[in-house]
Scaffold this motif. Structure first.
Motif, PDB file in Angstrom:
ATOM      1  N   ALA A 140      -6.640   0.871   5.498  1.00  0.00           N
ATOM      2  CA  ALA A 140      -8.066   0.556   5.576  1.00  0.00           C
ATOM      3  C   ALA A 140      -8.691   0.432   4.183  1.00  0.00           C
ATOM      4  N   ALA A 141      -8.187   1.205   3.234  1.00  0.00           N
ATOM      5  CA  ALA A 141      -8.709   1.149   1.864  1.00  0.00           C
ATOM      6  C   ALA A 141      -8.256  -0.120   1.146  1.00  0.00           C
ATOM      7  N   GLY A 142      -7.140  -0.722   1.636  1.00  0.00           N
ATOM      8  CA  GLY A 142      -6.664  -1.953   1.026  1.00  0.00           C
ATOM      9  C   GLY A 142      -5.244  -1.897   0.484  1.00  0.00           C
ATOM     10  N   ALA A 143      -4.489  -0.840   0.846  1.00  0.00           N
ATOM     11  CA  ALA A 143      -3.101  -0.742   0.379  1.00  0.00           C
ATOM     12  C   ALA A 143      -2.263  -1.860   0.993  1.00  0.00           C
ATOM     13  N   THR A 144      -1.340  -2.391   0.208  1.00  0.00           N
ATOM     14  CA  THR A 144      -0.454  -3.453   0.651  1.00  0.00           C
ATOM     15  C   THR A 144       0.751  -2.884   1.393  1.00  0.00           C
ATOM     16  N   GLY A 145       1.217  -1.711   0.955  1.00  0.00           N
ATOM     17  CA  GLY A 145       2.399  -1.105   1.564  1.00  0.00           C
ATOM     18  C   GLY A 145       2.483   0.376   1.269  1.00  0.00           C
ATOM     19  N   TRP A 146       3.474   1.032   1.908  1.00  0.00           N
ATOM     20  CA  TRP A 146       3.611   2.482   1.847  1.00  0.00           C
ATOM     21  C   TRP A 146       5.082   2.824   1.699  1.00  0.00           C
ATOM     22  N   LEU A 147       5.417   3.600   0.679  1.00  0.00           N
ATOM     23  CA  LEU A 147       6.781   4.087   0.475  1.00  0.00           C
ATOM     24  C   LEU A 147       6.756   5.610   0.417  1.00  0.00           C
ATOM     25  N   VAL A 148       7.789   6.229   0.986  1.00  0.00           N
ATOM     26  CA  VAL A 148       7.832   7.690   1.030  1.00  0.00           C
ATOM     27  C   VAL A 148       8.811   8.215  -0.018  1.00  0.00           C
ATOM     28  N   LYS A 149       8.372   9.250  -0.749  1.00  0.00           N
ATOM     29  CA  LYS A 149       9.230   9.953  -1.710  1.00  0.00           C
ATOM     30  C   LYS A 149      10.113  10.924  -0.935  1.00  0.00           C
TER      31      LYS A 149
END
Length: 121
Positions: A96-105
């Motif tokens: 919703a904030a505008g992130a393109t993608g998500w990766l987990v550490k």
């Protein structure tokens, strides 16, 4: 010309690991230790991608993304969140904030480079 990436994380170890991985793959990397410092770095030049942690002091990743998306110079730049968080609610907040993608550490160096090459061709 190498793509310019800004990596933002309060952990120096994590910034070092991400930077090393991306530089080895041919990217130019700048670093910032929190969202506020990241905004100052972004104000100083053009970047092709931002990779940010979620939980940081001073300014967190979500607030950073909102600020970048509200500005004009980097409004369209892809932003990846690299975090230990895997919660669906947090992912939705990031999107919703505008992130393109998500990766987990912890991240796989090969996977990180692969994702970066896909969002920053």
């Amino acid at each position: 010309m190498a793509k310019r990436i800004l990596t933002v994380d309060d952990s120096k170890t994590m910034r070092d690991m991400v930077s090393y991985t991306l530089r080895k793959a041919g990217f130019e990397v700048n670093e910032a230790e929190d969202g506020k410092k990241a905004l100052a770095v972004l104000a100083g030049g053009r970047f092709d991608l931002v990779i940010t942690d979620l939980n940081m002091p001073v300014m967190d990743g979500i607030t950073l993304i909102r600020n970048v998306r509200a500005g004009s110079q980097h409004r369209g730049v892809p932003i990846l969140i690299l975090t230990t968080e895997a919660d669906g609610v947090k992912k939705a907040e990031g999107k919703a904030a505008g992130a393109t993608g998500w990766l987990v550490k912890p991240f796989s160096p090969d996977k990180l480079v692969d994702v970066v090459q896909r969002v920053c061709p």
